[in-house]
Design a protein around this motif. Structure first.
Motif, mmCIF file in Angstrom:
data_model
loop_
_atom_site.group_PDB
_atom_site.id
_atom_site.type_symbol
_atom_site.label_atom_id
_atom_site.label_comp_id
_atom_site.label_asym_id
_atom_site.label_seq_id
_atom_site.Cartn_x
_atom_site.Cartn_y
_atom_site.Cartn_z
ATOM 1 N N LYS A 186 1.120 -1.234 -0.412
ATOM 2 C CA LYS A 186 -0.199 0.413 -0.072
ATOM 3 C C LYS A 186 0.993 0.795 -0.252
ATOM 4 C CE LYS A 186 -3.716 1.852 2.472
ATOM 5 N NZ LYS A 186 -4.672 2.117 3.762
ATOM 6 N N ALA A 187 1.982 0.946 1.142
ATOM 7 C CA ALA A 187 2.777 2.426 0.467
ATOM 8 C C ALA A 187 3.247 2.380 -0.831
ATOM 9 C CB ALA A 187 3.819 1.777 1.746
ATOM 10 N N ASN A 188 3.814 1.510 -0.821
ATOM 11 C CA ASN A 188 4.499 1.722 -2.347
ATOM 12 C C ASN A 188 3.621 2.153 -3.837
ATOM 13 O OD1 ASN A 188 7.763 1.183 -2.912
ATOM 14 N ND2 ASN A 188 6.938 -0.478 -1.298
ATOM 15 N N SER A 189 2.119 2.009 -3.080
ATOM 16 C CA SER A 189 0.597 2.242 -4.672
ATOM 17 C C SER A 189 0.510 3.214 -3.603
ATOM 18 C CB SER A 189 -0.033 0.887 -4.468
ATOM 19 O OG SER A 189 -1.151 1.771 -4.962
ATOM 20 N N ARG A 190 0.668 4.241 -2.634
ATOM 21 C CA ARG A 190 0.489 5.148 -2.992
ATOM 22 C C ARG A 190 1.921 6.580 -3.214
ATOM 23 N NH1 ARG A 190 -2.326 8.059 2.835
ATOM 24 N NH2 ARG A 190 -3.234 5.556 2.460
ATOM 25 N N VAL A 191 3.085 5.737 -2.759
ATOM 26 C CA VAL A 191 4.533 6.459 -3.297
ATOM 27 C C VAL A 191 4.149 7.239 -5.000
ATOM 28 C CG1 VAL A 191 6.171 6.617 -3.696
ATOM 29 C CG2 VAL A 191 5.748 6.576 -1.441
ATOM 30 N N THR A 192 4.520 5.878 -5.860
ATOM 31 C CA THR A 192 3.671 5.457 -7.214
ATOM 32 C C THR A 192 2.776 6.439 -7.783
ATOM 33 O OG1 THR A 192 5.136 3.603 -6.881
ATOM 34 C CG2 THR A 192 4.375 4.110 -9.149
ATOM 35 N N LEU A 193 1.983 6.327 -7.245
ATOM 36 C CA LEU A 193 0.676 6.689 -7.717
ATOM 37 C C LEU A 193 0.985 8.325 -7.228
ATOM 38 C CD1 LEU A 193 -1.941 6.798 -9.014
ATOM 39 C CD2 LEU A 193 -2.707 6.601 -6.472
ATOM 40 N N ALA A 194 1.331 9.121 -6.428
ATOM 41 C CA ALA A 194 2.289 9.998 -6.364
ATOM 42 C C ALA A 194 2.023 10.680 -7.264
ATOM 43 C CB ALA A 194 2.224 10.291 -4.896
ATOM 44 N N GLY A 195 3.359 9.855 -7.701
ATOM 45 C CA GLY A 195 4.348 10.378 -8.966
ATOM 46 C C GLY A 195 3.943 10.506 -10.266
ATOM 47 N N LEU A 196 2.648 9.713 -10.177
ATOM 48 C CA LEU A 196 1.877 9.324 -11.748
ATOM 49 C C LEU A 196 1.190 10.631 -12.266
ATOM 50 C CD1 LEU A 196 1.053 5.565 -12.209
ATOM 51 C CD2 LEU A 196 3.275 7.001 -13.303
ATOM 52 N N LEU A 197 0.446 11.191 -10.487
ATOM 53 C CA LEU A 197 -0.408 12.099 -10.718
ATOM 54 C C LEU A 197 0.258 13.697 -11.391
ATOM 55 C CD1 LEU A 197 -2.518 11.106 -7.579
ATOM 56 C CD2 LEU A 197 -3.330 11.328 -10.434
ATOM 57 N N ALA A 198 1.841 13.560 -10.140
ATOM 58 C CA ALA A 198 2.421 14.663 -10.282
ATOM 59 C C ALA A 198 2.864 15.066 -11.978
ATOM 60 C CB ALA A 198 3.503 14.996 -9.275
ATOM 61 N N THR A 199 3.032 14.073 -12.001
ATOM 62 C CA THR A 199 4.442 14.251 -13.639
ATOM 63 C C THR A 199 2.284 14.474 -14.995
ATOM 64 O OG1 THR A 199 5.631 11.864 -13.626
ATOM 65 C CG2 THR A 199 4.645 12.446 -15.841
ATOM 66 N N GLY A 200 1.094 13.547 -14.412
ATOM 67 C CA GLY A 200 0.672 14.138 -15.744
ATOM 68 C C GLY A 200 0.314 15.490 -14.856
ATOM 69 N N ALA A 201 0.422 16.883 -14.325
ATOM 70 C CA ALA A 201 -0.088 17.765 -13.609
ATOM 71 C C ALA A 201 0.678 18.351 -14.557
ATOM 72 C CB ALA A 201 -0.049 18.214 -11.942
ATOM 73 N N GLY A 325 1.882 6.005 -19.845
ATOM 74 C CA GLY A 325 1.016 6.258 -18.378
ATOM 75 C C GLY A 325 -0.645 5.688 -18.104
ATOM 76 N N THR A 326 -0.989 6.119 -18.786
ATOM 77 C CA THR A 326 -2.344 5.402 -18.432
ATOM 78 C C THR A 326 -2.291 4.634 -18.091
ATOM 79 O OG1 THR A 326 -3.557 6.439 -19.616
ATOM 80 C CG2 THR A 326 -4.630 5.359 -18.884
ATOM 81 N N GLY A 327 -1.889 2.968 -18.550
ATOM 82 C CA GLY A 327 -1.531 1.823 -18.691
ATOM 83 C C GLY A 327 -1.194 1.114 -16.860
ATOM 84 N N ASN A 328 0.148 2.315 -16.453
ATOM 85 C CA ASN A 328 0.643 2.806 -15.382
ATOM 86 C C ASN A 328 -0.358 2.746 -14.309
ATOM 87 O OD1 ASN A 328 3.118 3.097 -13.018
ATOM 88 N ND2 ASN A 328 4.300 1.674 -14.483
ATOM 89 N N ALA A 329 -0.433 3.543 -14.778
ATOM 90 C CA ALA A 329 -1.306 4.762 -13.327
ATOM 91 C C ALA A 329 -2.708 3.760 -13.285
ATOM 92 C CB ALA A 329 -2.552 6.171 -13.757
ATOM 93 N N LEU A 330 -3.350 2.833 -13.858
ATOM 94 C CA LEU A 330 -3.897 1.418 -14.278
ATOM 95 C C LEU A 330 -3.481 0.591 -13.330
ATOM 96 C CD1 LEU A 330 -6.601 0.484 -14.390
ATOM 97 C CD2 LEU A 330 -6.741 -0.072 -16.501
ATOM 98 N N GLY A 331 -2.423 0.290 -13.261
ATOM 99 C CA GLY A 331 -1.999 -1.056 -12.860
ATOM 100 C C GLY A 331 -1.837 -1.156 -11.475
ATOM 101 N N THR A 332 -1.361 0.578 -10.895
ATOM 102 C CA THR A 332 -0.860 0.894 -9.790
ATOM 103 C C THR A 332 -2.543 0.858 -8.993
ATOM 104 O OG1 THR A 332 0.784 2.462 -10.485
ATOM 105 C CG2 THR A 332 0.123 2.639 -8.123
#
Length: 467
Positions: A186-201, A325-332
Motif C-alpha cells: 500500500k505504501a509503495n502504491s501510494r508513493v508511485t501513484l503520487a509520482g504519476l499524478l504529479a507527472t500528469g499535472a 502512463g495510463t496503463g501504469n497508473a491503472l496497474g498501480t
C-alpha cells in the motif's frame, strides 16, 4: 456639538475605510484560496492514515516532486534529442553516450545495495544528491539546447542515471517510514501513484513553458529539483537509521548465509536470503523492465521515421507515452486493490498477457496495436512490481527487507538499461523489433513460470508482520 459632528464624520470615514479594507481582504482570500486550499488538500491526502506522523507523507511529496521534474526534462528533450538531428546521427550519439554514461552505472549498480547496507546513514544525502545532480544537469542541457552543443547527450543520459539512482534509494527508504498497520504494498502504491499524478499535472505546464522557449522547461526542472534537494533533508532521521537491519542476498537457499549472523541459521533459516518466490518474481519483473527500456528507445527512433498513421512523429510519441502512463497508473490502482491476492498468480498472468500482446502487435504491426502494447506493458509493469513488493513483504524477514528492496531495485534498473541498449542498435523494423521485445518477455516468463506456480501452490512462507 461641533466636536460631536466631527467625531461622527471621522466614524463614518473610519467605517468606510474598514469596509473597504475588509472587502480587499475578502478578495485577497478568494484569490489566495485556490492555492492554499489546493496545498492543504494535497497535504491532507499525502498525510492520511498516519503517513504524516511516520514521515511517509513527506516521501510521497518528494516523489511527486521527482516526477514533476523528470517530466519537465522529458518535454524539453522531446524536440532536441530525437528530432533535431538525422536519425542515424541521433542513434549513434545516443548509443555512444549510453555506453559512456550508462555502462559505468550498470557495472556499479550491484554496489549500490551493499553500499546502502554499509553506509545506511547517507540515504537522505543520497536522495538530495540525485535531485541536485539533475538540477545542475538541467542547466547544462538548457545551455546545450541554445548552442547546439554535444554536451546535450551526456547531460541528458546523466539525468537518467540520477533518476535511476534515486529510485534505488527510495525503495530502500519506504520500509523505514511505514505507519502502523500499513502494508508495504500500500505504501509503495501510494508513493508511485503520487509520482504519476504529479507527472500528469506537470506535463501540460511543461508544454506551455516549451511554447515560450526550448530552455524554459529546463529552468522549471532546475527549480523543482532544487526544491526536491531541500525536501530530501526534511525526511525523518529514521530514514538514515539501520537499527535492527541486516543484509539480504538475492539467493534462495540457506547455504548462502554469511556474515555475523551465520551461526543463527539453525534458529532462523533463510535470514540472509530472499526465498525462491522472490527470486522468480524478480526474474519476471526484470523481463518486463527490460521490455520497458527497449520500447522507450526503440519506439522513440522508429516512430520518428515511421509515425503512426496520419500523425506527426512528436504526436505519435505522445500517444504512445500517454498510453503507457495510463496503463501504469491503472496497474498501480489495481495492484493496491489486489494486494491480498496471490502475488505469484498475478505476476504469471500479467507477464503472459504482455507476451501475447507483444506477439500480436509484432504480427499485425500497426498504430493501434503499438499503443495497446505500450498501455498493457505499463499496466503489467506496475502490477507485477507491486506483486513483487508483496512477496518481499511476505517472505523476507524485516531485518533484511530494506536491503532486499534496494538490491532488487538495482537489478531491475540494470534490466532497463540492457533493454534500452538493445532498442538503440536494432534496425528500425517494427515487426522485427516487437518480436525481439516479445522474446525478452518470453524468456523471463518461461524461466520463472514453474517456480512461481509452485510457490503459489505451497502458499509461500508465513506472512511476516510489518511494524
Amino acid at each position: 456639538m461641533k466636536h460631536v459632528a466631527t467625531a461622527d464624520r471621522r466614524g463614518v470615514r473610519g467605517g468606510g475605510a474598514s469596509r473597504v479594507g475588509g472587502a480587499v481582504r475578502s478578495v485577497g482570500r478568494a484569490l489566495h484560496f485556490p492555492v492554499t486550499g489546493t496545498a492543504r488538500g494535497i497535504r491532507k491526502a499525502t498525510h492520511a492514515q498516519g503517513a504524516g506522523e511516520s514521515g511517509l507523507g513527506k516521501l510521497i511529496e518528494l516523489h511527486a516532486v521527482n516526477g514533476a521534474g523528470d517530466v519537465m526534462i522529458t518535454v524539453a528533450l522531446a524536440s532536441t534529442v530525437f528530432f533535431s538531428v538525422p536519425t542515424a546521427e541521433a542513434r549513434g550519439r545516443v548509443a555512444l553516450y549510453l555506453a559512456i554514461t550508462m555502462a559505468p552505472f550498470t557495472v556499479l549498480a550491484p554496489v549500490i545495495g551493499p553500499l546502502l547496507d554499509r553506509l545506511p546513514h547517507g540515504r537522505r544525502a543520497a536522495m538530495a544528491a540525485a535531485m541536485l545532480a539533475r538540477a545542475l544537469l538541467a542547466l547544462i542541457i538548457s545551455g546545450a539546447v541554445a548552442s547546439g552543443s554535444l554536451e546535450l547527450y551526456p547531460a541528458a543520459l546523466g539525468v537518467l542515471v540520477a533518476s535511476k539512482a534515486y529510485g534505488v534509494v527510495r525503495s530502500a527508504v519506504v520500509p523505514r517510514l511505514l505507519p502502523p498497520r500499513f502494508s508495504l504494498v500500500k505504501a509503495n502504491s501510494r508513493v508511485t501513484l503520487a509520482g504519476l499524478l504529479a507527472t500528469g499535472a506537470a506535463a501540460p505546464i511543461a508544454a506551455g513553458l516549451h511554447k515560450v522557449g526550448d530552455p524554459w522547461p529546463l529552468y522549471g526542472a532546475f527549480v523543482i529539483f532544487v526544491a526536491g534537494t531541500v525536501l530530501s533533508f526534511t525526511l525523518p532521521p529514521k530514514v538514515d537509521s539501520a537499527k535492527g537491519e541486516d543484509v539480504a542476498l538475492l539467493a534462495a537457499g540457506a547455504e548462502h548465509l554469511r556474515g555475523p549472523r551465520r551461526k543463527e541459521q539453525a534458529k532462523r533459516p533463510g535470514l540472509r536470503t530472499v526465498g525462491p518466490a522472490v527470486t522468480h518474481a524478480l526474474g519476471a519483473n526484470a523481463a518486463l523492465r527490460c521490455l520497458s527500456g527497449f520500447l522507450i528507445f526503440f519506439l522513440a527512433f522508429l516512430l520518428r521515421e515511421h509515425p503512426l498513421t496520419g500523425e506527426s512523429a512528436a504526436v505519435s510519441l505522445g500517444i504512445v507515452g500517454v498510453a503507457a502512463g495510463t496503463g501504469n497508473a491503472l496497474g498501480t490502482a489495481v495492484g493496491n486493490w489486489l494486494r491480498s491476492r496471490a502475488p505469484e498468480i498475478i505476476i504469471v498472468t500479467v507477464v503472459a498477457v504482455v507476451l501475447g500482446t507483444a506477439l500480436v502487435a509484432a504480427v499485425f504491426f500497426g498504430a493501434l496495436l503499438v499503443a495497446c502494447l505500450a498501455a498493457v506493458a505499463g499496466f503489467a509493469q506496475a502490477l507485477a512490481k507491486l506483486a513483487l513488493d508483496a512477496l518481499i513483504q511476505r517472505d523476507v524477514p524485516e531485518q533484511v527487507r530494506t536491503s532486499a528492496f534496494a538490491r532488487s531495485e538495482t537489478l531491475l534498473q540494470m534490466a532497463w538499461v540492457f533493454g534500452g541498449a538493445v532498442g538503440i542498435v536494432l534496425p528500425l523494423n517494427g515487426t522485427v523489433g516487437l518480436f525481439i521485445g516479445a522474446a525478452f518477455v518470453a524468456v523471463g516468463w518461461l524461466a520463472t513460470l514453474r517456480g512461481l506456480l509452485a510457490s503459489a501452490r505451497h502458499g509461500g512462507r508465513p506472512r511476516t508482520r510489518v511494524v
